[in-house]
Design a protein around this motif. Structure first.
Motif, PDB file in Angstrom:
ATOM      1  N   SER A 278      83.005  32.307 -59.823  1.00 48.96           N
ATOM      2  CA  SER A 278      81.546  32.123 -59.978  1.00 48.96           C
ATOM      3  C   SER A 278      80.813  32.584 -61.010  1.00 48.96           C
ATOM      4  CB  SER A 278      80.992  32.528 -58.741  1.00 48.96           C
ATOM      5  OG  SER A 278      79.494  32.652 -58.869  1.00 48.96           O
ATOM      6  N   ARG A 279      79.991  31.944 -61.840  1.00 50.48           N
ATOM      7  CA  ARG A 279      79.291  32.592 -62.916  1.00 50.48           C
ATOM      8  C   ARG A 279      78.479  33.577 -62.242  1.00 50.48           C
ATOM      9  NH1 ARG A 279      76.617  27.453 -61.952  1.00 50.48           N
ATOM     10  NH2 ARG A 279      74.375  27.750 -61.308  1.00 50.48           N
ATOM     11  N   TYR A 280      78.369  34.014 -61.284  1.00 52.92           N
ATOM     12  CA  TYR A 280      77.482  35.152 -60.563  1.00 52.92           C
ATOM     13  C   TYR A 280      78.490  36.273 -60.516  1.00 52.92           C
ATOM     14  CZ  TYR A 280      73.797  31.739 -59.243  1.00 52.92           C
ATOM     15  OH  TYR A 280      72.942  30.667 -59.565  1.00 52.92           O
ATOM     16  N   SER A 281      79.683  36.164 -60.875  1.00 52.86           N
ATOM     17  CA  SER A 281      80.804  37.290 -60.738  1.00 52.86           C
ATOM     18  C   SER A 281      80.148  38.286 -61.809  1.00 52.86           C
ATOM     19  CB  SER A 281      82.140  36.811 -61.060  1.00 52.86           C
ATOM     20  OG  SER A 281      82.482  36.040 -59.973  1.00 52.86           O
ATOM     21  N   GLY A 282      80.495  39.530 -61.201  1.00 58.66           N
ATOM     22  CA  GLY A 282      79.981  40.698 -62.043  1.00 58.66           C
ATOM     23  C   GLY A 282      81.020  40.885 -63.296  1.00 58.66           C
ATOM     24  N   ALA A 283      80.616  41.776 -64.128  1.00 57.72           N
ATOM     25  CA  ALA A 283      81.357  41.860 -65.521  1.00 57.72           C
ATOM     26  C   ALA A 283      82.410  42.972 -65.403  1.00 57.72           C
ATOM     27  CB  ALA A 283      80.398  42.476 -66.586  1.00 57.72           C
ATOM     28  N   LEU A 284      82.427  43.717 -64.303  1.00 56.29           N
ATOM     29  CA  LEU A 284      83.442  44.779 -64.072  1.00 56.29           C
ATOM     30  C   LEU A 284      84.690  44.209 -63.081  1.00 56.29           C
ATOM     31  CD1 LEU A 284      81.114  47.582 -63.105  1.00 56.29           C
ATOM     32  CD2 LEU A 284      82.239  47.226 -65.269  1.00 56.29           C
ATOM     33  N   GLY A 285      84.846  42.817 -63.161  1.00 52.59           N
ATOM     34  CA  GLY A 285      86.034  42.164 -62.423  1.00 52.59           C
ATOM     35  C   GLY A 285      85.747  42.391 -60.830  1.00 52.59           C
ATOM     36  N   ASN A 286      84.728  42.644 -60.315  1.00 54.03           N
ATOM     37  CA  ASN A 286      84.308  42.642 -58.943  1.00 54.03           C
ATOM     38  C   ASN A 286      84.122  41.355 -58.277  1.00 54.03           C
ATOM     39  OD1 ASN A 286      82.064  42.625 -60.188  1.00 54.03           O
ATOM     40  ND2 ASN A 286      80.917  43.998 -58.616  1.00 54.03           N
TER      41      ASN A 286
END
Length: 79
Positions: free
Chosen positions: A22-30
């Motif tokens: 998802s484009r809502y995914s976190g930048a830290l890979g979570n």
């Protein structure tokens, strides 16, 4: 004793799967990633462990879950 259905396998065995997140995914890979498989199933895996287990669902199971999310059925889990 009730039988147990196992619906997972190693994601590395799903050669050719086009994983997306998802484009809502976190930048830290979570985040989780999904892929549609040739047989119509949908696979889900943890993006931090791309070669780890992938859980397999039918299209109807994913549709039911997404409908519940859209209807707010799981909003209490965020509190």
């Amino acid at each position: 004793m009730a039988s147990v259905t196992h619906n997972s396998q190693s994601a590395e065995l799903l050669a050719g799967a086009a994983w997306r997140k998802s484009r809502y995914s976190g930048a830290l890979g979570n985040c989780v990633e999904l892929a549609t498989l040739p047989g119509g199933q949908i696979a889900l895996r943890n993006s931090r462990h791309p070669d780890g287990p992938a859980v397999l669902y039918t299209r109807d199971e994913v549709a039911a879950f997404l409908s519940g999310v859209k209807d707010g059925e799981f909003d209490d889990m965020l509190a």
